[in-house]
Design a protein around this motif. Structure first.
Motif, PDB file in Angstrom:
ATOM      1  N   PRO A  54     -49.031 -13.468  19.907  1.00  0.00           N
ATOM      2  CA  PRO A  54     -50.351 -14.086  19.695  1.00  0.00           C
ATOM      3  C   PRO A  54     -50.547 -14.599  18.273  1.00  0.00           C
ATOM      4  O   PRO A  54     -51.510 -14.230  17.591  1.00  0.00           O
ATOM      5  N   GLY A  55     -49.634 -15.420  17.800  1.00  0.00           N
ATOM      6  CA  GLY A  55     -49.748 -15.954  16.452  1.00  0.00           C
ATOM      7  C   GLY A  55     -48.696 -15.373  15.534  1.00  0.00           C
ATOM      8  O   GLY A  55     -47.574 -15.062  15.949  1.00  0.00           O
ATOM      9  N   LEU A  56     -49.055 -15.197  14.270  1.00  0.00           N
ATOM     10  CA  LEU A  56     -48.140 -14.668  13.267  1.00  0.00           C
ATOM     11  C   LEU A  56     -48.290 -13.149  13.187  1.00  0.00           C
ATOM     12  O   LEU A  56     -49.373 -12.633  12.934  1.00  0.00           O
ATOM     13  N   HIS A  57     -47.197 -12.435  13.408  1.00  0.00           N
ATOM     14  CA  HIS A  57     -47.206 -10.978  13.308  1.00  0.00           C
ATOM     15  C   HIS A  57     -47.216 -10.599  11.831  1.00  0.00           C
ATOM     16  O   HIS A  57     -46.254 -10.843  11.104  1.00  0.00           O
ATOM     17  N   LEU A  58     -48.320 -10.000  11.385  1.00  0.00           N
ATOM     18  CA  LEU A  58     -48.438  -9.623   9.975  1.00  0.00           C
ATOM     19  C   LEU A  58     -47.747  -8.294   9.686  1.00  0.00           C
ATOM     20  O   LEU A  58     -47.105  -8.134   8.652  1.00  0.00           O
ATOM     21  N   GLY A  59     -47.914  -7.321  10.586  1.00  0.00           N
ATOM     22  CA  GLY A  59     -47.296  -6.032  10.342  1.00  0.00           C
ATOM     23  C   GLY A  59     -47.931  -4.923  11.141  1.00  0.00           C
ATOM     24  O   GLY A  59     -48.622  -5.161  12.136  1.00  0.00           O
ATOM     25  N   THR A  60     -47.717  -3.685  10.679  1.00  0.00           N
ATOM     26  CA  THR A  60     -48.117  -2.482  11.397  1.00  0.00           C
ATOM     27  C   THR A  60     -48.966  -1.587  10.506  1.00  0.00           C
ATOM     28  O   THR A  60     -48.639  -1.395   9.321  1.00  0.00           O
TER      29      THR A  60
ATOM     30  N   VAL B 124     -54.657  -4.590   4.874  1.00  0.00           N
ATOM     31  CA  VAL B 124     -53.929  -5.854   5.011  1.00  0.00           C
ATOM     32  C   VAL B 124     -54.195  -6.751   3.806  1.00  0.00           C
ATOM     33  O   VAL B 124     -53.270  -7.349   3.234  1.00  0.00           O
ATOM     34  N   ASP B 125     -55.464  -6.833   3.397  1.00  0.00           N
ATOM     35  CA  ASP B 125     -55.818  -7.677   2.248  1.00  0.00           C
ATOM     36  C   ASP B 125     -55.104  -7.220   0.976  1.00  0.00           C
ATOM     37  O   ASP B 125     -54.645  -8.053   0.177  1.00  0.00           O
ATOM     38  N   ASN B 126     -55.038  -5.927   0.791  1.00  0.00           N
ATOM     39  CA  ASN B 126     -54.374  -5.403  -0.408  1.00  0.00           C
ATOM     40  C   ASN B 126     -52.907  -5.839  -0.456  1.00  0.00           C
ATOM     41  O   ASN B 126     -52.388  -6.214  -1.511  1.00  0.00           O
ATOM     42  N   PHE B 127     -52.233  -5.786   0.696  1.00  0.00           N
ATOM     43  CA  PHE B 127     -50.831  -6.211   0.729  1.00  0.00           C
ATOM     44  C   PHE B 127     -50.720  -7.708   0.462  1.00  0.00           C
ATOM     45  O   PHE B 127     -49.850  -8.159  -0.297  1.00  0.00           O
ATOM     46  N   LEU B 128     -51.612  -8.492   1.077  1.00  0.00           N
ATOM     47  CA  LEU B 128     -51.505  -9.950   0.976  1.00  0.00           C
ATOM     48  C   LEU B 128     -51.925 -10.488  -0.388  1.00  0.00           C
ATOM     49  O   LEU B 128     -51.709 -11.669  -0.672  1.00  0.00           O
ATOM     50  N   GLU B 129     -52.481  -9.648  -1.234  1.00  0.00           N
ATOM     51  CA  GLU B 129     -52.731 -10.074  -2.609  1.00  0.00           C
ATOM     52  C   GLU B 129     -51.410 -10.351  -3.320  1.00  0.00           C
ATOM     53  O   GLU B 129     -51.299 -11.269  -4.142  1.00  0.00           O
ATOM     54  N   ALA B 130     -50.395  -9.535  -3.020  1.00  0.00           N
ATOM     55  CA  ALA B 130     -49.080  -9.732  -3.627  1.00  0.00           C
ATOM     56  C   ALA B 130     -48.226 -10.733  -2.851  1.00  0.00           C
ATOM     57  O   ALA B 130     -47.297 -11.332  -3.405  1.00  0.00           O
ATOM     58  N   PHE B 131     -48.536 -10.893  -1.559  1.00  0.00           N
ATOM     59  CA  PHE B 131     -47.773 -11.796  -0.688  1.00  0.00           C
ATOM     60  C   PHE B 131     -48.753 -12.762   0.003  1.00  0.00           C
ATOM     61  O   PHE B 131     -48.975 -12.675   1.216  1.00  0.00           O
ATOM     62  N   PRO B 132     -49.352 -13.686  -0.760  1.00  0.00           N
ATOM     63  CA  PRO B 132     -50.400 -14.556  -0.195  1.00  0.00           C
ATOM     64  C   PRO B 132     -49.867 -15.494   0.886  1.00  0.00           C
ATOM     65  O   PRO B 132     -48.810 -16.108   0.724  1.00  0.00           O
TER      66      PRO B 132
END
Length: 457
Positions: free
Chosen positions: A372-378, A330-338
């Protein structure tokens, strides 16, 4: 339209000389459609204007609201830039006036008009819990909140009394848009008129009292309760407010809003009922509504979460904590999509969610959570796929590619389409509006639009 004879008799007595105009508006008046723009979206006013809605008349009861019709299959609606809502219904959340940082409960929230308006008011700060007792309606509520793009909301699926154990004395503001006899919707909804009975208001009032009794247990001292209905019936309006004031430490706050009428003191039994608001079809824009704003002078003890000696069964029936490897994906993806916001991450099955800031899973683990909040993904086979919900909060700075109207039509139908490039995950931007995630691989956009939302244009 033929009004029920019992309804005619009742309101001839109650309204006297007004009755003729009232009946005329109900039987021959036109139903007014309206919509709200979404200030949580980038360049929202520019986008709405660019799609042909620049000169629509302003709706009277809310900010960023206009009179007119928007198609549910339009790019504007699909991307969450607008929400279609009956104009008088907008008054309710306007009266609630949620402020950034507050904790708010929308107790009878489906289909989501008032919840999305509250999210706009909170501006991604604080917490909104949107609850709906019926599962099917709760899922529709969740979809509408998803498109709106807030990061600070939960959707729960409970009877009101079931929430008290988790949220006693917790909320700064609570909205109860109560199930009612629906008289105000007669010219909009034939079903409401056909189902009306002379004892409908009596039955609804009993249910409204049960709901309000639970709501008040979750309200802080000096907290605000907004009670509303879409009916004309005094039994469900002034009489319910009278019952509240007579049985609970509540005071009535004034609603002094242009283009509304005062509540009717003669239809209740406590002072200050003229501070409540009514919308009448023969006097105001929109369908029938009643709104009251009350301030709690009592003191409820806020729930303190403690660990039970007995192991609690997780209602979600799934793993909650992410492994170190999953967190890294998840962290790796969110580096590009903070994200720009923080919160505890949890995992139900393959689905990864981020709770609103300041909320922990231990506070809500006993609840049936639709959202339960913001759905980040799968997480699938050591890879992470972003969710549609995540695309709905996309700022202009995220990696994006522009697509045409034809591409958009392919996208919402669930089809792949060609677009030169090989960027991998990107936000698909139609006319500068983020409309979802795609994966660009060797000149092809792989489609990740949710199957349940797909449609043919």
């Amino acid at each position: 339209m033929k009004l029920p004879s019992g309804f005619i008799s009742k309101y001839q007595t109650l309204l006297g000389s007004e009755a003729a105009d009232f009946f005329e508006a109900l039987t021959n008046g036109s139903y007014q459609k309206a919509f709200r723009e979404n200030p949580l979206k980038p360049a929202y006013q520019e986008m709405v204007a660019a799609h042909g809605f620049a000169n629509f008349p302003k709706a009277p009861y809310a900010k960023d609201a206009f009179l007119g019709k928007v198609s549910g299959k339009s790019p504007l609606h699909q991307a969450g830039y607008v929400y279609s809502q009956e104009p008088s219904a907008m008054l309710v959340a306007t009266v609630l006036a949620a402020q950034p940082g507050e904790k708010v409960l929308d107790l009878c929230a489906a289909p989501g008009g008032k919840s999305t308006q509250i999210l706009s008011q909170l501006n991604n700060q604080g917490l909104l819990v949107s609850n709906e007792i019926f599962t099917k309606r709760a899922k529709i509520l969740s979809e509408n909140i998803e498109r709106w793009g807030g990061v600070n909301s939960l959707v729960t699926n409970h009877a009101p009394a079931e929430l008290v154990g988790s949220f006693s004395g917790f909320f700064d503001k609570i909205l109860v848009d109560a199930p009612c006899s629906g008289e105000g919707m007669f010219r909009k909804d034939d079903v409401a008129m056909k189902e009306w009975q002379e004892n409908s208001s009596e039955i609804c009032a009993a249910r409204q009292k049960e709901i309000l009794s639970s709501a008040l247990k979750m309200l802080k001292s000096q907290g605000t309760l907004v009670y509303s209905t879409c009916t004309f019936a005094p039994e469900e309006n002034e009489e319910i407010v009278s019952w509240l004031v007579e049985n609970y430490p509540l005071t009535i706050a004034e609603i002094n809003y242009p283009e509304t009428e005062q509540g009717r003191p003669e239809w209740g039994s406590v002072p200050d009922l003229a501070k409540t608001a009514r919308i009448w079809p023969h006097k105001n824009i929109g369908e029938g509504h009643f709104v009251a704003k009350l301030i709690s002078q009592g003191a409820n003890e806020e729930t303190q979460t403690t660990k039970s000696k007995k192991k609690q069964k997780n209602p979600q029936k799934a793993q909650v904590k992410l492994t170190k490897e999953e967190s890294q994906l998840v962290d790796n993806f969110l580096e590009a999509f903070p994200l720009g916001v923080v919160g505890e991450r949890i995992k139900f099955g393959e689905q990864v969610w981020q709770l609103p800031a300041g909320l922990t899973f231990s506070q809500i683990e006993k609840l049936k959570l639709i959202r339960p909040g913001l759905h980040l993904g799968t997480i699938k086979k050591n890879r992470f796929e972003p969710s549609f919900a995540l695309s709905m909060i996309a700022p202009a700075t995220w990696p994006a590619v522009s697509i045409t109207e034809e591409d958009w039509q392919h996208y919402v139908a669930g089809e792949t389409f060609s677009l030169a490039g090989n960027q991998g995950w990107v936000i698909l931007s139609y006319d500068k509006m983020p409309i979802g995630f795609g994966k660009q691989v060797q000149g092809v956009i792989k489609n990740f639009y949710p199957k349940g939302l797909r449609f043919k244009v």
